[in-house]
Structures are given as C-alpha cells and as structure tokens.
Design an enzyme around this catalytic site. Structure first.
Site, PDB file in Angstrom:
ATOM      1  CE  LYS A  94      -3.735  -2.512   2.348  1.00 13.58           C
ATOM      2  NZ  LYS A  94      -4.758  -2.498   3.420  1.00 13.58           N
ATOM      3  CE1 TYR A 120      -9.269  -3.551   0.397  1.00 14.46           C
ATOM      4  CE2 TYR A 120      -8.426  -1.545  -0.604  1.00 14.46           C
ATOM      5  CZ  TYR A 120      -8.227  -2.671   0.173  1.00 14.46           C
ATOM      6  OH  TYR A 120      -6.992  -2.920   0.733  1.00 14.46           O
ATOM      7  CG  ASN A 174      -3.785  -2.458   6.956  1.00 10.95           C
ATOM      8  OD1 ASN A 174      -3.681  -1.984   5.835  1.00 10.95           O
ATOM      9  ND2 ASN A 174      -4.794  -3.226   7.319  1.00 10.95           N
ATOM     10  CG  HIS A 199      -4.877  -6.458  -0.551  1.00 10.92           C
ATOM     11  ND1 HIS A 199      -6.086  -6.666   0.054  1.00 10.92           N
ATOM     12  CD2 HIS A 199      -4.871  -7.257  -1.648  1.00 10.92           C
ATOM     13  CE1 HIS A 199      -6.791  -7.549  -0.662  1.00 10.92           C
ATOM     14  NE2 HIS A 199      -6.066  -7.919  -1.699  1.00 10.92           N
ATOM     15  CD  GLU A 229      -8.332  -9.201  -3.979  1.00 15.19           C
ATOM     16  OE1 GLU A 229      -9.097  -8.754  -3.116  1.00 15.19           O
ATOM     17  OE2 GLU A 229      -7.226  -9.740  -3.707  1.00 15.19           O
TER      18      GLU A 229
END
Ligand code: RTP
Ligand code: MG
Length: 151
Positions: free
Chosen positions: A12, A52, A115, A118, A129
């Site tokens: 990320k 998402y 965080n 992913h 994905e």
C-alpha cells in the site's frame, strides 16, 4: 491446495512512502513462494473502488479508497502451496494492534488505516483480484531453480 495456488498481494502507499518495499517482498520470497507478476502503479479511483467493492457500504470505504490512491502501490501475484492463507498469516491481522510481532503488520505498522500490505482473503477473491489488476500476458510462466528444494 495445489502448488499452483495464487494470491494477490499489494504494498500500500504507506509501505512505498516509508521505503519498506524490499523488506516486505523479501519475506514472501524467503518463504519460498514464486513471484508471478509485479507492477508499480498509481491506481485509479475506479480500480480501487472495484478492488474493495465488498466494503462499499462501510463507513471507512471513502477514506480507504482515498488512502489507497494517495500514492503508488506495488501490485503482485505470488504462487505456491497454500499461498492465500499463508500470505495472510505472514501479513498478520487487519488491525496492526492485534498482529503479532514477526508479522508484516505487527512489525511495521500501528494503525488499521495504514496497514502496509493487502492480501487476498480466499482463492476466489484472489482470482478476481488477479484478473482486475493484471492482463493474462502479464503473468509470467517460469520455474525457479530452487523449486525442487522447496517441494
Ligand atoms: P486488505 O483487504 O487490505 O488486505 O485488509 P483485510 O482483508 O485484512 O481487511 P478488510 O476487511 O478487507 O479491510 C480492508 C482495509 O480497510 C481498512 N479498514 N479499516 N474499522 C476500520 O477502520 C477498518 N476496517 C478495515 C484496513 O486498512 C483494511 O486493510
Ligand atoms: Mg480484505
């Protein structure tokens, strides 16, 4: 489970900005998983909303899409026996505060909204994905020399 199981992982924007790309990729490489595809991109809002889409009704959705689009990400496909579940275990829990030391989120992050990385949550999600982020021809066919020492 097969040796050909694939998962979609994505560093990320916080991981990229903090200079953690190599440290994190290293963990999946050292584990013995095979890198199948990788690209460095600034994702569009449209792509991130699709990625998402299951979370569209959550109160944090808009903030999540904004954060994920705030800088470049490293999108990757990794392959190996149990890749989906094991890569999630390497990442730790969604909330870094609940992630054990030794996991990516446990070692490198503090806040649930930043965080680091992913990982797909199931084989079906991974397939969706991977299709969303990569064209078929971007998935590289190769046999690592080390494979016979892992399986
Ligand atoms: P990811 O999809 O990013 O790998 O994370 P995950 O499966 O562990 O968690 P998920 O439920 O899919 O949530 C996606 C991301 O949304 C942010 N989030 N914020 N309560 C909150 O504020 C909250 N819950 C989730 C996190 O950044 C999470 O990784
Ligand atoms: Mg998720």
């Amino acid at each position: 489970m097969s040796k050909g199981e694939r998962t979609f992982l994505m560093l990320k924007p916080d991981a990229v900005h903090r200079g953690l790309i190599a440290d994190i990729i290293k963990r999946f490489e050292q584990k013995g998983f095979k890198l199948v595809a990788m690209k460095f991109v600034k994702a569009s809002e449209e792509l991130l909303k699709k990625h998402y889409e299951e979370l569209a009704q959550k109160p944090f959705f808009n903030g999540l899409v904004k954060y994920m689009g705030s800088g470049p990400v490293v999108a990757m496909v990794w392959e190996g026996l149990g890749a989906v579940a094991t890569c999630r275990a390497i990442l730790g829990e969604t909330d870094p505060a609940k992630s054990k030391p030794g996991t990516v989120r446990g070692d490198f992050s503090i806040h649930i909204g930043r965080n680091i990385c992913h990982g797909s949550d199931s084989v079906d999600t991974a397939n969706r994905e991977i299709k969303l982020w990569f064209k078929d021809e971007e998935l590289v066919e190769w046999e690592p020399e080390m494979a016979k020492w892992i399986y």
